[in-house]
Scaffold this motif. Sequence first.
Motif, PDB file in Angstrom:
ATOM      1  N   GLY A  99       0.775  -1.231   0.000  1.00 51.49           N
ATOM      2  CA  GLY A  99       0.000   0.000   0.000  1.00 51.49           C
ATOM      3  C   GLY A  99       0.805   1.280   0.000  1.00 51.49           C
ATOM      4  O   GLY A  99       0.255   2.354   0.228  1.00 51.49           O
ATOM      5  N   LEU A 100       2.102   1.215  -0.233  1.00 56.54           N
ATOM      6  CA  LEU A 100       2.891   2.436  -0.307  1.00 56.54           C
ATOM      7  C   LEU A 100       2.675   3.084  -1.660  1.00 56.54           C
ATOM      8  O   LEU A 100       2.641   2.415  -2.683  1.00 56.54           O
ATOM      9  CB  LEU A 100       4.379   2.140  -0.117  1.00 56.54           C
ATOM     10  N   GLY A 101       2.522   4.383  -1.676  1.00 58.23           N
ATOM     11  CA  GLY A 101       2.304   5.093  -2.917  1.00 58.23           C
ATOM     12  C   GLY A 101       3.564   5.172  -3.756  1.00 58.23           C
ATOM     13  O   GLY A 101       4.671   5.037  -3.253  1.00 58.23           O
ATOM     14  N   GLN A 102       3.377   5.402  -5.026  1.00 56.57           N
ATOM     15  CA  GLN A 102       4.493   5.537  -5.933  1.00 56.57           C
ATOM     16  C   GLN A 102       4.924   6.993  -6.050  1.00 56.57           C
ATOM     17  O   GLN A 102       6.012   7.271  -6.489  1.00 56.57           O
ATOM     18  CB  GLN A 102       4.107   5.058  -7.325  1.00 56.57           C
ATOM     19  N   PHE A 103       4.058   7.923  -5.733  1.00 55.79           N
ATOM     20  CA  PHE A 103       4.307   9.321  -5.990  1.00 55.79           C
ATOM     21  C   PHE A 103       4.374  10.098  -4.684  1.00 55.79           C
ATOM     22  O   PHE A 103       3.927   9.649  -3.647  1.00 55.79           O
ATOM     23  CB  PHE A 103       3.195   9.890  -6.885  1.00 55.79           C
ATOM     24  N   VAL A 104       4.926  11.291  -4.775  1.00 56.57           N
ATOM     25  CA  VAL A 104       5.073  12.161  -3.615  1.00 56.57           C
ATOM     26  C   VAL A 104       4.092  13.318  -3.759  1.00 56.57           C
ATOM     27  O   VAL A 104       3.996  13.916  -4.835  1.00 56.57           O
ATOM     28  CB  VAL A 104       6.519  12.699  -3.547  1.00 56.57           C
ATOM     29  N   PRO A 105       3.357  13.654  -2.698  1.00 56.49           N
ATOM     30  CA  PRO A 105       2.436  14.789  -2.786  1.00 56.49           C
ATOM     31  C   PRO A 105       3.186  16.086  -3.103  1.00 56.49           C
ATOM     32  O   PRO A 105       4.239  16.362  -2.534  1.00 56.49           O
ATOM     33  CB  PRO A 105       1.815  14.859  -1.389  1.00 56.49           C
ATOM     34  N   VAL A 106       2.658  16.855  -4.018  1.00 57.96           N
ATOM     35  CA  VAL A 106       3.236  18.143  -4.386  1.00 57.96           C
ATOM     36  C   VAL A 106       2.711  19.180  -3.408  1.00 57.96           C
ATOM     37  O   VAL A 106       1.497  19.306  -3.221  1.00 57.96           O
ATOM     38  CB  VAL A 106       2.852  18.509  -5.842  1.00 57.96           C
ATOM     39  N   SER A 107       3.620  19.913  -2.766  1.00 57.16           N
ATOM     40  CA  SER A 107       3.231  20.841  -1.702  1.00 57.16           C
ATOM     41  C   SER A 107       2.235  21.891  -2.182  1.00 57.16           C
ATOM     42  O   SER A 107       1.398  22.352  -1.412  1.00 57.16           O
ATOM     43  CB  SER A 107       4.462  21.516  -1.104  1.00 57.16           C
TER      44      SER A 107
END
Length: 190
Positions: A74-82
């Motif tokens: 369940g770990l995401g592939q992408f990083v949230p954009v601030s």
Amino acid sequence: MTKSLRTTSLCLAAAAMALSAIPAQAQFRGLFRDAQRGAQAAEGCEKGSTGDTARGVIGGLLGGAAGRTARSVGLGQFVPVSEFTDQLSAEIACKLDEQEQKQAADATLEATRSGDEDGTVGPPVGQTSSWTSETRDDVSGTSTVTAREASASSGDCIMVTDVIIVEGEETRAEKRMCRPPGSARYSIVA
């Protein structure tokens, strides 16, 4: 050297298959693709020697196995954009690339637009905005205003439900968004 490299590759491949709970046919297909991508990346280098290709194959195997493991837990592939954290929950953002995060944030802004011209009345419950990814197939989403509440301390507040579908898998997240007096837009509040 070559024999130990082959032995290492075989051990890594066997470990990846043993740890994976997917059918054998899919395991071999995925491993072959990972190894092929790694070899192609190594061959794309100007100094592509046999050692570089072998390292590329091993890197492809390890990278593919790590990616599959991360997705399976369940770990995401992408990083949230601030830039979009006031509009998107991390649960949604982590499954979207940067362009998709922008599309999802724009959908939230559209769904939360006021129902009147002067902006004094918030959006009606049920107001929805949809989007479809411009960067990946099988990725889409909606933002829907699902409830209204009046809070003296937080201003005008609403509940918004985001639903995204990534490769057939649905993710749903609710967020409480408020608009302080004098503000033109709603933002996520804790």
